[in-house]
Write an enzyme that holds these catalytic residues in place. Structure first.
Site, PDB file in Angstrom:
ATOM      1  N   ARG A 239      26.844  18.872  34.493  1.00  0.00           N
ATOM      2  CA  ARG A 239      25.611  18.327  33.906  1.00  0.00           C
ATOM      3  C   ARG A 239      25.405  18.816  32.473  1.00  0.00           C
ATOM      4  O   ARG A 239      24.378  18.532  31.867  1.00  0.00           O
ATOM      5  CB  ARG A 239      24.409  18.690  34.764  1.00  0.00           C
ATOM      6  CG  ARG A 239      24.244  17.777  35.998  1.00  0.00           C
ATOM      7  CD  ARG A 239      23.217  18.330  36.998  1.00  0.00           C
ATOM      8  NE  ARG A 239      21.979  18.658  36.378  1.00  0.00           N
ATOM      9  CZ  ARG A 239      21.352  19.851  36.487  1.00  0.00           C
ATOM     10  NH1 ARG A 239      21.882  20.803  37.224  1.00  0.00           N
ATOM     11  NH2 ARG A 239      20.230  20.057  35.869  1.00  0.00           N
ATOM     12  N   LYS A 240      26.392  19.528  31.936  1.00  0.00           N
ATOM     13  CA  LYS A 240      26.330  19.896  30.508  1.00  0.00           C
ATOM     14  C   LYS A 240      26.798  18.707  29.687  1.00  0.00           C
ATOM     15  O   LYS A 240      27.971  18.617  29.304  1.00  0.00           O
ATOM     16  CB  LYS A 240      27.200  21.118  30.238  1.00  0.00           C
ATOM     17  CG  LYS A 240      26.668  22.392  30.871  1.00  0.00           C
ATOM     18  CD  LYS A 240      27.400  23.640  30.359  1.00  0.00           C
ATOM     19  CE  LYS A 240      26.849  24.884  31.050  1.00  0.00           C
ATOM     20  NZ  LYS A 240      27.585  26.109  30.692  1.00  0.00           N
ATOM     21  N   THR A 241      25.891  17.803  29.442  1.00  0.00           N
ATOM     22  CA  THR A 241      26.222  16.587  28.703  1.00  0.00           C
ATOM     23  C   THR A 241      25.213  16.410  27.579  1.00  0.00           C
ATOM     24  O   THR A 241      24.120  16.973  27.619  1.00  0.00           O
ATOM     25  CB  THR A 241      26.178  15.354  29.626  1.00  0.00           C
ATOM     26  OG1 THR A 241      24.866  15.272  30.198  1.00  0.00           O
ATOM     27  CG2 THR A 241      27.197  15.461  30.752  1.00  0.00           C
TER      28      THR A 241
END
Lengths: 273, 273, 273, 273, 273, 273
Positions: B124-126
């Site tokens: 979810r590191k976007t």
């Protein structure tokens, strides 16, 4: 940040049925956001928008542009555990990305400062949707945001010149631009640079020239006595690696798309106390 | 892409008074978009959304995920010169960014394939606002998108376990999750991994373990005879540099935030013919 | 609920020139919202979003999913008379609709509980725009929300099987789905159910089978020794009237579009004190 | 329907990563939408908005309000299989819901027609977000949409009268309403009905009266010689079951929230040819 | 114009239940839009956005900025009668308003041209929501749009100077502004004008000076030999009536909020053929 | 005002990089908004929406519709200097524009009052996007807002009559309109006025008749004994200059597009204390 944008970013990360947040009781907690690497701080306002929206009390000792050391606390948070869990990923994604840009910018600015007081600017090569925040991160790093969009200043580019010729293009721009706008001309030769200066361009951008060509052009322009307010910018293929050579050329502005498209996220974490 | 998003991205780049587009006559032109570096192609659909919206005819010989060589043409365009000039920067920004992610993903997948058929997944590191497009770029590179948001699957993380204990957290999740959702548990020890498997977790994520610890845990899990459908994932601090070591551990999934936050844009250009 | 949604729903009911609210003086008043029928409570959060947005203080003694008796007070309100009059219709419309769904769901769950611990689930037959709220109402009633949209889990339906064959479709899905997603296969015969189980489907949905056919298929699946984690779901034409027969079949999940499309609003009122 | 609404409804059903649509090849197909029950047709325009947006060719032989028999084809579709699969659920949800409302409305209108030419109207008890479409479905069924929102006409309700008194409230409304708006007064007694008529109300709504009380009030009003253009409406607790009694009272309008909140979806299906 | 804006403006005029459009059969018709007064044409693009959106074929012989005589046809339209009826009021409202602004601007420009080649500019006094269109109308009339918003150029105003002092304010602005932005300083005395010029302001705005004071200041500035590229603007209280006096002062730019806030709509009509 | 609208208007004026607001320290300040001309106050609620959104405390002694003298203070403000600077231009633009409309309306109402109690109404000739606020300003001035959009009341216009004939058009409208809507008919002759009254029109609009023709028609209608509730409106080409003649005709409503399209902004200022 607009309310609709804040809600859009939160929704992107949360979706419609976050079961995990129902697993734990909601209670008042304390947490800190800290950096796991040395970095330049950016994105403070962006993060505060999320905290305010979610009713989280956030305190900081730092300002946009501060130089942080590994382990420094950026925010002390107090609020509902569910709210903090929901803000966590979005805020860290913004901070990691924006501090990464500010940090690379600062490094480039420091490189240039050894040789010149030229401005280090970014370009329109920015992540879609985030231009405003990325340009603010460049400013935090000590850089110049350049124009925010096509309407901010008038830039006559290679395609315009190919289709019109440089002189008609500049004359047309001077007529059509508002008096509040600067006119910038992108040139690929010393001759065109001199021509543009003579026709009243406010900014002359030397496009894709190697450092020696830039130096030669600068010498010719100085010799030709162009007005003091005319700004000489260099752009195209400039990276942190070859930056020093451009810094030595005496130009006023060095533009680098790489401030954004080669930056890496800073590793920033949130921890419950 | 939604109409409102297309228009939002165009507006971000164009602003309200683009004088430069009035300098040249609007006429039917041809142009190509090509890559200046070897890369994996991503963002085809995104680019097509802009071309369709602006009435530009765009032809391509390639598919999402294709491996391109320096100089390969991605799109042949035909349309109004002003429309193409307006699409140019936004489309190139998307393509440069997304191809960068696909290219790094493919490189990591190739590294892993030498040792295992483990999936390489992002997290979810976007970049805020671009998760959908970035995850699609990971898929184009051969990676796994992992969950799109907090509601896609139920993940029990360290904070949940701290507040609840691992057993109550998993039992609660099994009760509250829909039967259509998998339950993933993040563990930091072999003991917890065994416990989670015994309590019916579908996915066990070994968090921040070094490769040796991962190998030991895998051995213990195999020995304990956990059900075949249970998936073991490793995550935390995995980079292209240390990836090989994790690929040798026999886990099913290797998750790397760095697929996105360490990627660099591919250099892609548009040229009028 | 997003700010823009709250404002959209209020605007739908108020319009642009509500003369009636100018007829009376605006003053601080007390009011209660109560139910005129026995029901299961749903929509609490939705209602609170409106009260918060309009600055109305709302107190409740109840939780989502509580069983209420005719006359029970749901909310005690205090605030500006005009704000309460403006919230009234929208909030009551939400509560009436959502409590109706929760109430029907609870009745179906109670029917099933006499025979089995099968889950009662809704489907994607939901009122456009309200899926999130309706699925939460199903949860409040003790039901399972099933997947929220096409991306939540991979479902191979009759049309996919017709076009691809069941085996290629499942193999393709296993390759293309994220490891975080379950794969569900819709089958119309015992043979296909066995095939799907053998190919690794996580969920097998028996479509439009009568209760006897379901029982036979369950027996065959048990005899074939399918893995314990595989879930058997039955769907198609199940109503509160024939639910008992399906509850006796031993399936794990009973899906009913009728939880939503046959529900009736609960009669809920607001009264000034 | 607005573009943003169409896209919002599609996104609600599709999400961000619909793997199932990648399982089958995209090809040109034919399909039909047909009803599995007798019904009154509504939602034609709504459905067409989705087909147009997705480039699906849709032909119909029917008009809004047509009476359909079980098995009748509503739309013949031709287009991309993926587009049709994506439109399917949203369009069927709209059609099922709206035809349900039109069908119940027609039944009520037919009941009334045996005794009177009174209009059958719905109220502001509509599903949040769908008022426009539900009111159009009521019109399709032969009913009257009543006002769309609080600004369409001025209605003086019990709370206004409690706070102001009936006479001051009506006089104030006559002064504040635009000359283009009708003024409606909600009364609970024959006396107030006479008073309202005398003060110039355009519509008098008899609230929660039983059929006998309605008849008495009608007789008194006729005897008092109220102007011919004044409309008498009855509302409150009227259902399909007790409708006949109200139809015999001679009122001009019978309003029923139950047209919407007691309707059930019609069973409508899409089938590939 | 953005799709969402087009739909917003149409919805504002149409509402949710336009009965009048159902009174007549929908058929292909021809219509013309013509002016009932001499005017300068503006709003062509705005009108075309609506015609395109509604599928109306619109032909014009004219260009933005053309001088029209009473009776001249602006657009010949062909399309569905209902679509044309729905576009009518919104398009005419835009055209009437924008042509009014262009017409007044042209009149002011013509007045100035008798004495000088000074630019006539508008200000930030624009109708909320319509700035883009109104500034384009000023351009159509031959005027200068001035800055579109606070970020386009840096303007140091009286309040900044009061709080900071003129010198620190200008020095700070030169440091903080991007090199692509001009810096404008608002002054109320000849002394401050000279000071600002000396400190590197790009534009000096003489605020609320009467024509004689302006002339004196111009003389002083010329005498002081300020750089050629510095632009002198005059603003504050200038109307069509006193414009001539300012035109005689020799300033480079005359700014008039009244171009917009004193303009009157041109009378433009649509007629079916 | 919706949050999204407030933010849209602010963004229009501020843009993305307002350097000027960084020049001065942000501190708590006091300011007043006052009028520099006699006027009628409108836009109070609009202004308050901005102050609330930005956290500015705003006090006022006045009500919508109050008659103000030159120099009167409208708002006393207290808040952050940056917030007030950001609200300034947008709020003043709204107030100047809306007070201008209210002031012209009041002048027209006062003119009419000398001769009659006819209502002075505006039309659908309103600035796109601002209809709601402009109509509220007309109300503040003592005028009637007329219908807000095409759905508020049914108006049969010349084009409908040309295509259908007057009698079929009215009969169709009576059948299709909701009982809550009035039916208005636009006529160009006394004969048609009588016909419309006989067929049950609620409002008869005499279109583009000169005052004498209006008087004659009024006399004929009175003689024919049309029902008391029928309203006679006159519209078309009525300006403040010829208003008195129409006021003498005895019609009930005088509609003037010019209330809006000939109004001028009132000069309103903000000053820091």
């Amino acid at each position: 940040m607009l309310t609709s944008e804040i809600e859009h970013y939160l929704r992107e990360d949360i979706g419609y049925n976050d079961v995990s947040c129902t697993l734990v009781p909601d209670r008042e907690v304390n947490a800190v956001i800290f950096t796991k690497e040395d970095c330049i701080l950016a994105g403070l306002d962006v993060a505060m928008s999320f905290f305010d929206h979610l009713g989280i009390d956030a305190q900081t000792q730092h300002l946009q542009g501060d130089s942080l050391r590994k382990g420094d606390v950026i925010f002390s948070l107090q609020g509902s555990s569910i709210s903090i869990l929901r803000a966590e990923r979005v805020v860290l994604n913004f901070l990691g990305h924006l501090c990464g840009i500010a940090t690379l910018t600062r490094r480039c600015v420091d490189t240039v400062r050894k040789f010149s007081d030229a401005r280090v600017a970014c370009t329109r090569k920015t992540t879609p949707g985030l231009r405003e925040y990325e340009k603010m991160a460049v400013i935090a790093g000590g850089g110049d945001p350049h124009r925010f969009n096509l309407s901010d200043a008038v830039m006559i580019k290679d395609n315009h010149i190919k289709m019109m010729g440089i002189e008609p293009a500049i004359l047309s721009a001077r007529k059509k631009a508002s008096f509040t706008q600067k006119i910038e001309v992108e040139v690929e030769s010393t001759g065109d640079a001199l021509l543009a200066a003579g026709l009243g361009a406010d900014i002359i951008m030397l496009d894709n020239m190697d450092p020696d060509a830039v130096k030669d052009t600068m010498a010719s322009l100085r010799k030709a006595g162009i007005p003091e307010h005319v700004i000489i910018e260099v752009s195209g293929g400039i990276t942190p690696e070859n930056l020093e050579e451009y810094a030595r050329t005496g130009v006023h502005v060095i533009s680098m798309g790489s401030l954004i498209h080669r930056s890496r996220w800073v590793d920033i974490s949130l921890e419950f106390m």
